[in-house]
Motif scaffolding. Structure first.
Motif, mmCIF file in Angstrom:
data_model
loop_
_atom_site.group_PDB
_atom_site.id
_atom_site.type_symbol
_atom_site.label_atom_id
_atom_site.label_comp_id
_atom_site.label_asym_id
_atom_site.label_seq_id
_atom_site.Cartn_x
_atom_site.Cartn_y
_atom_site.Cartn_z
ATOM 1 N N GLU A 17 0.821 -1.212 0.000
ATOM 2 C CA GLU A 17 0.000 0.000 0.000
ATOM 3 C C GLU A 17 0.857 1.266 0.000
ATOM 4 O OE1 GLU A 17 -0.395 -2.529 2.194
ATOM 5 O OE2 GLU A 17 -2.138 -3.444 1.241
ATOM 6 N N ALA A 18 2.058 1.188 0.542
ATOM 7 C CA ALA A 18 2.910 2.375 0.668
ATOM 8 C C ALA A 18 3.653 2.648 -0.630
ATOM 9 C CB ALA A 18 3.885 2.193 1.831
ATOM 10 N N LYS A 19 2.875 3.009 -1.669
ATOM 11 C CA LYS A 19 3.494 3.188 -2.991
ATOM 12 C C LYS A 19 4.193 4.526 -3.118
ATOM 13 C CE LYS A 19 1.021 -0.005 -5.906
ATOM 14 N NZ LYS A 19 0.283 -0.760 -4.877
ATOM 15 N N ASP A 20 3.678 5.528 -2.393
ATOM 16 C CA ASP A 20 4.339 6.831 -2.395
ATOM 17 C C ASP A 20 4.218 7.402 -0.983
ATOM 18 O OD1 ASP A 20 1.716 7.580 -2.164
ATOM 19 O OD2 ASP A 20 1.572 8.511 -4.144
ATOM 20 N N LEU A 21 4.606 8.647 -0.801
ATOM 21 C CA LEU A 21 4.605 9.216 0.547
ATOM 22 C C LEU A 21 3.206 9.250 1.153
ATOM 23 C CD1 LEU A 21 7.216 12.054 -0.015
ATOM 24 C CD2 LEU A 21 7.448 10.175 1.605
ATOM 25 N N PHE A 22 2.198 9.565 0.319
ATOM 26 C CA PHE A 22 0.816 9.591 0.828
ATOM 27 C C PHE A 22 0.408 8.189 1.281
ATOM 28 C CE2 PHE A 22 1.020 13.345 -1.841
ATOM 29 C CZ PHE A 22 0.406 14.304 -1.051
ATOM 30 N N GLY A 23 0.718 7.219 0.428
ATOM 31 C CA GLY A 23 0.387 5.836 0.752
ATOM 32 C C GLY A 23 1.092 5.365 2.014
ATOM 33 N N LEU A 24 2.322 5.855 2.201
ATOM 34 C CA LEU A 24 3.095 5.484 3.379
ATOM 35 C C LEU A 24 2.357 5.859 4.664
ATOM 36 C CD1 LEU A 24 5.674 4.773 5.013
ATOM 37 C CD2 LEU A 24 6.562 7.016 4.422
ATOM 38 N N PHE A 25 1.855 7.093 4.707
ATOM 39 C CA PHE A 25 1.170 7.533 5.926
ATOM 40 C C PHE A 25 -0.245 6.957 6.024
ATOM 41 C CE2 PHE A 25 4.695 10.447 5.946
ATOM 42 C CZ PHE A 25 4.979 10.543 7.297
ATOM 43 N N ASP A 26 -0.936 6.867 4.881
ATOM 44 C CA ASP A 26 -2.272 6.251 4.892
ATOM 45 C C ASP A 26 -2.187 4.851 5.485
ATOM 46 O OD1 ASP A 26 -3.669 8.357 3.795
ATOM 47 O OD2 ASP A 26 -3.417 7.674 1.715
ATOM 48 N N ASP A 27 -1.220 4.075 4.973
ATOM 49 C CA ASP A 27 -1.105 2.690 5.398
ATOM 50 C C ASP A 27 -0.632 2.578 6.852
ATOM 51 O OD1 ASP A 27 -1.333 -0.057 4.911
ATOM 52 O OD2 ASP A 27 0.825 -0.217 4.604
ATOM 53 N N THR A 28 0.316 3.451 7.224
ATOM 54 C CA THR A 28 0.816 3.437 8.604
ATOM 55 C C THR A 28 -0.339 3.658 9.578
ATOM 56 O OG1 THR A 28 2.964 4.279 7.895
ATOM 57 C CG2 THR A 28 2.406 4.562 10.221
ATOM 58 N N LEU A 29 -1.169 4.670 9.287
ATOM 59 C CA LEU A 29 -2.274 4.982 10.200
ATOM 60 C C LEU A 29 -3.301 3.866 10.211
ATOM 61 C CD1 LEU A 29 -2.587 8.799 9.650
ATOM 62 C CD2 LEU A 29 -1.714 7.579 11.627
ATOM 63 N N GLN A 30 -3.560 3.320 9.037
ATOM 64 C CA GLN A 30 -4.532 2.230 8.981
ATOM 65 C C GLN A 30 -4.095 1.051 9.832
ATOM 66 O OE1 GLN A 30 -5.649 0.955 5.012
ATOM 67 N NE2 GLN A 30 -6.772 2.887 4.787
ATOM 68 N N ARG A 31 -2.805 0.713 9.715
ATOM 69 C CA ARG A 31 -2.285 -0.427 10.465
ATOM 70 C C ARG A 31 -2.300 -0.148 11.971
ATOM 71 N NH1 ARG A 31 1.211 -4.201 7.414
ATOM 72 N NH2 ARG A 31 0.552 -3.968 5.256
ATOM 73 N N LEU A 32 -1.984 1.087 12.338
ATOM 74 C CA LEU A 32 -2.005 1.433 13.767
ATOM 75 C C LEU A 32 -3.426 1.374 14.315
ATOM 76 C CD1 LEU A 32 0.507 4.429 13.857
ATOM 77 C CD2 LEU A 32 0.799 2.208 14.959
ATOM 78 N N GLN A 33 -4.373 1.914 13.524
ATOM 79 C CA GLN A 33 -5.759 1.937 13.991
ATOM 80 C C GLN A 33 -6.328 0.533 14.127
ATOM 81 O OE1 GLN A 33 -6.842 4.756 11.029
ATOM 82 N NE2 GLN A 33 -7.651 6.166 12.561
ATOM 83 N N LYS A 34 -5.960 -0.311 13.153
ATOM 84 C CA LYS A 34 -6.443 -1.686 13.197
ATOM 85 C C LYS A 34 -5.920 -2.383 14.466
ATOM 86 C CE LYS A 34 -6.269 -5.718 10.329
ATOM 87 N NZ LYS A 34 -5.344 -6.327 9.384
ATOM 88 N N ALA A 35 -4.676 -2.062 14.818
ATOM 89 C CA ALA A 35 -4.054 -2.723 15.968
ATOM 90 C C ALA A 35 -4.613 -2.222 17.290
ATOM 91 C CB ALA A 35 -2.550 -2.501 15.936
ATOM 92 N N VAL A 36 -5.037 -0.970 17.331
ATOM 93 C CA VAL A 36 -5.478 -0.389 18.599
ATOM 94 C C VAL A 36 -6.924 -0.772 18.896
ATOM 95 C CG1 VAL A 36 -6.421 1.872 17.960
ATOM 96 C CG2 VAL A 36 -5.019 1.650 20.012
ATOM 97 N N ARG A 37 -7.641 -1.166 17.855
ATOM 98 C CA ARG A 37 -9.067 -1.495 18.039
ATOM 99 C C ARG A 37 -9.281 -2.687 18.959
ATOM 100 N NH1 ARG A 37 -10.658 -1.457 12.284
ATOM 101 N NH2 ARG A 37 -10.233 0.730 11.911
#
Lengths: 470, 298
Positions: B278-298
């Motif tokens: 998912e981290a294809k560019d800088l935007f994707g890097l942060f989108d994916d990072t946040l998604q993964r963090l949110q999924k883990a905190v749930r």
């Protein structure tokens, strides 16, 4: 204070020309908000600093910053964290020592090859070749720094039992450009692969037999002179180099002479195969000439005789290195294969003498022609299977080849032999800077002797982070 | 034969490069930023990928060959690449990219660095004198670096200066909007206690308000030991962490071990561009990072 407004105006102007979409407008708004926020923060912090400065006026001691504060310490942008100093070199110290278990080999050397600097005893003995038990074999002090924007300098002082020697002391160009690199001073020659590497970066506790036969136990050829390199502007790594220098070290000899006493040329080719594999191949040629180069021989009756060689020595070296690491990340796991081959021709005259008056066959000096063609190779593989552990194997073989001693063939023993050695090692590194190594070798470099050697070695690096070559 | 080969090489060398700026970036995040600003006016080479530990790269032949041809070298700086980059720069024979020249750019110089040590002693591990070099995971730093980088690219390639500045402004606008969105999305992450493999996420934590309560490496750059992992496990009783973060280039074993013992998720974050699909560019890097963090905190 004009800056944010000017920028905002510029921004508005630059975007005005385009059809502004809602998201663009939102972006601009948030950017302006961010700018306002940062400037407000900056002003607030400046005001705070001013207030602090006023309240601390007259105090001589700096107030310590609370380290437990939730916000970690920061360094302001555009400022280096290092203190200013007019001379701030990178200094590092290498501690290297070992415990060695081997036979007490009088006359230790490599059968069929002339050792650099004599052999293990008598004048011109090879330092440390027969040292058993515990020893501090090498302490290296390295200083390096940029001299100015155009030059960089480095000196390596090696301390070995009671004497310190300048192992390397050179300057290197930074600003010539066009792929050209110039080095001057005393430096390890660019020939071969292992030659430029210092003992503390070797994968085994000792130099390969091949390097010992070519250059002596220090396992490398160093030159006082200049080196010129050119890196081609191609996607494939392609480098050419040439060196001219004093040529004082074995297989050359030092003498009082103008001009160059030794020279070398080399070419390197290298690249990647996918992400995981890198390689480099090289071909080098070293030419030195010698006058009165003393070596110790055995006469036909087994007595010690001195030979003085005058002539030319020419060595060809081929080297190849292949490195593999998963995804190109060598930290956890990697494999390295390296192999080198050399062939050396020496051509000239040799005078045989009986300097110590032991009554050998050369009691009356005999000068005759001297021609040799000798070769050798080694191959080794090192596997790092965890971040801390590595294991490796090395096999090597030399060929004493053709040795034509002219009329001295009647006086001196001419050995024909193929010295062999197999080595296995395992080492453990706590970090990049500390390593211990256990090495086991079966050494058949002396005819008729099969010797098992055990070496336990440590290598510790203090100070500056030295970057190591590929 | 040799002569013909040589003249062929010379001809290759003399061919005009199709790109105006030839950029050598040491890490994927800055290669991506150069692409955002330079578009088709630049040719970008990334010396490492997301699966390589940028601390532990070697000055391999291909890097020398690439550095030889660069007009601009973009490094992370703060000593991240100290084990290999100085050698690559020196041996490249390229005067344009030597430290101190306009062709040498260090991202860490343009942001406020965290974790600047007050004591320099290797007993504390492989600490960087200039502070923690993993600055790009605070997106506000990306903006600061981008601004300086656009100015540098404009300086080196004056005919395209306007294009670089315009591209940067466009990027900055989108990036600001994205920061707003990310910050809103990540509100729930504030104060969440986490364990990290290496100190690679300090800037991310500082930005999002994550609380780093422990590191799997006993000291920076020293591999996790069973003893140290055991002590982290013991600490989980008194100061429980909610997840364990690691990069794509860290070994997963230590994270998985803790996860298995505690039941908290081991989270792989892309860390840089290319670290996940998912981290294809800088935007994707942060989108994916946040998604993964949110999924883990749930």
């Amino acid at each position: 204070m004009h800056k944010p407004f000017a920028m905002a105006a510029l921004l508005a102007a630059s975007c005005g020309a385009q059809a502004a979409t809602d998201s663009d407008l939102a972006a601009i708004r948030s950017q302006i908000d961010e700018m306002k926020k940062t400037y407000e923060q900056r002003i607030a912090s400046l005001e705070q600093k001013l207030a602090q400065a006023e309240s601390h006026k007259g105090e001589s001691k700096a107030v310590p910053v609370a380290t437990q504060s939730p916000a970690p310490e920061t360094v302001p942008a555009n400022r280096a964290g290092t203190p200013a100093s007019s001379f701030n070199p990178e200094v590092s110290l290498i501690l290297q020592g070992q415990y060695k278990d081997m036979k007490n080999g009088a006359g230790r050397g490599i059968t069929g090859f002339i050792p650099a600097g004599g052999h293990d005893h008598g004048s011109g003995a090879i330092e440390g070749i027969n040292k058993r038990g515990f020893s501090v074999d090498h302490t290296e002090l390295v200083f390096a720094a940029n001299i100015d924007p155009n030059w960089r300098g480095q000196a390596i002082i090696a301390a070995v039992d009671g004497k310190a020697e300048v192992e390397e002391a050179w300057f290197q160009s930074l600003g010539i450009g066009h792929g050209i690199g110039l080095k001057g001073g005393r430096f390890r020659s660019g020939i071969g692969y292992l030659n430029e590497q210092h003992p503390h970066t070797w994968d085994f506790a000792d130099a390969p037999l091949m390097y010992q036969a070519m250059f002596g136990t220090e396992g490398g050829y160093a030159q006082d002179g200049i080196q010129l390199k050119w890196l081609a502007p191609t996607p494939l790594f392609l480098e050419f180099g040439a060196e001219f220098g004093r040529g004082a070290n074995f297989p050359g000899s030092d003498r009082n002479k103008n001009g160059s006493g030794g020279g070398a040329v080399f070419a390197h080719l290298g690249g990647d195969v996918g992400e995981a594999n890198n390689w480099r191949a090289g071909l080098s040629y070293l030419k030195t000439s010698a006058r009165e180069r003393e070596s110790v021989f055995r006469d036909v009756g087994g007595l010690e005789a001195q030979g003085f060689f005058a002539g030319d020595s020419a060595t060809w070296l081929a080297d190849f290195v292949w490195k593999w690491a998963p995804n190109g990340n060598p930290k956890y796991q990697n494999f390295k294969f390296q192999s080198e081959y050399f062939v050396r021709r020496e051509d000239g005259n040799m005078t045989c003498k009986d300097e110590n008056a032991v009554g050998n066959a050369c009691a009356a000096e005999v000068t005759g022609t001297y021609r040799t063609r000798q070769s050798g190779w080694y191959a080794q593989g090192i596997y790092q299977f965890t971040p801390n552990w590595r294991a490796g194997l090395r096999y090597e073989q030399l060929d004493s080849g053709t040795r034509d001693f002219g009329i001295n063939a009647a006086n001196l023993a001419v050995d024909a032999y193929k010295p062999k050695k197999s080595t296995a090692m395992v080492d453990y590194s706590w970090s990049e800077f500390s390593r211990v190594r256990l090495q086991f070798a079966q050494d058949k470099s002396m005819q008729g002797v099969t010797e098992n050697q055990i070496t336990m070695q440590y290598i510790m690096s203090l100070g500056a982070h030295g970057a190591h070559k590929f | 034969m040799m002569k013909r080969l040589f003249s062929l090489l010379l001809m290759l060398a003399a061919l005009p490069a199709w790109a105006n700026l030839n950029v050598f970036a040491t890490v994927p995040e800055w290669a991506s930023l150069v692409r955002e600003i330079g578009g088709d006016k630049v040719k970008v080479y990334s010396a490492t990928n997301a699966f390589q530990d940028p601390h532990r790269i070697e000055a391999k032949p291909s890097l020398l060959a690439q550095a030889r041809q660069a007009n601009l070298l973009v490094a992370a700086g703060a000593d991240l690449e100290i084990g290999w980059l100085p050698l690559v720069i020196r041996d490249s024979g390229n005067s344009a990219i030597q430290a101190g020249r306009p062709g040498y750019f260090e991202a860490a110089n343009y942001v406020s660095r965290l974790e600047v040590p007050t004591v320099l002693d290797r007993a504390h591990g492989d600490v960087h004198a200039a502070g923690n070099p993993h600055i790009h995971l605070d997106p506000r730093n990306v903006l600061k670096v981008g601004e300086a980088l656009a100015a540098r690219m404009a300086e080196l390639d004056a005919p395209n200066a306007a294009a670089y500045q315009a591209a940067y402004k466009l990027f900055a606008g989108k990036w600001q909007a994205a920061i707003g969105r990310w910050e809103k999305e990540a509100a729930g992450l504030r104060g969440v206690p986490v364990l990290v493999h290496h100190s690679s996420f300090v800037y991310l934590s500082a930005w999002l308000g994550l609380k780093e309560v422990g590191m799997l490496e006993p000291k920076p750059g020293v591999e996790p030991s069973s003893g140290h992992l055991g002590s982290l496990l013991a600490r989980q009783q008194s100061a429980p962490a909610k997840m364990i973060l690691r990069t794509a280039y860290n070994q997963e074993g230590p994270s998985q071990w803790i996860a298995g013992k505690t039941g908290i998720p081991a989270v792989l974050l892309p860390y840089t561009v290319g670290g996940t699909n998912e981290a294809k560019d800088l935007f994707g890097l942060f989108d994916d990072t946040l998604q993964r963090l949110q999924k883990a905190v749930r």
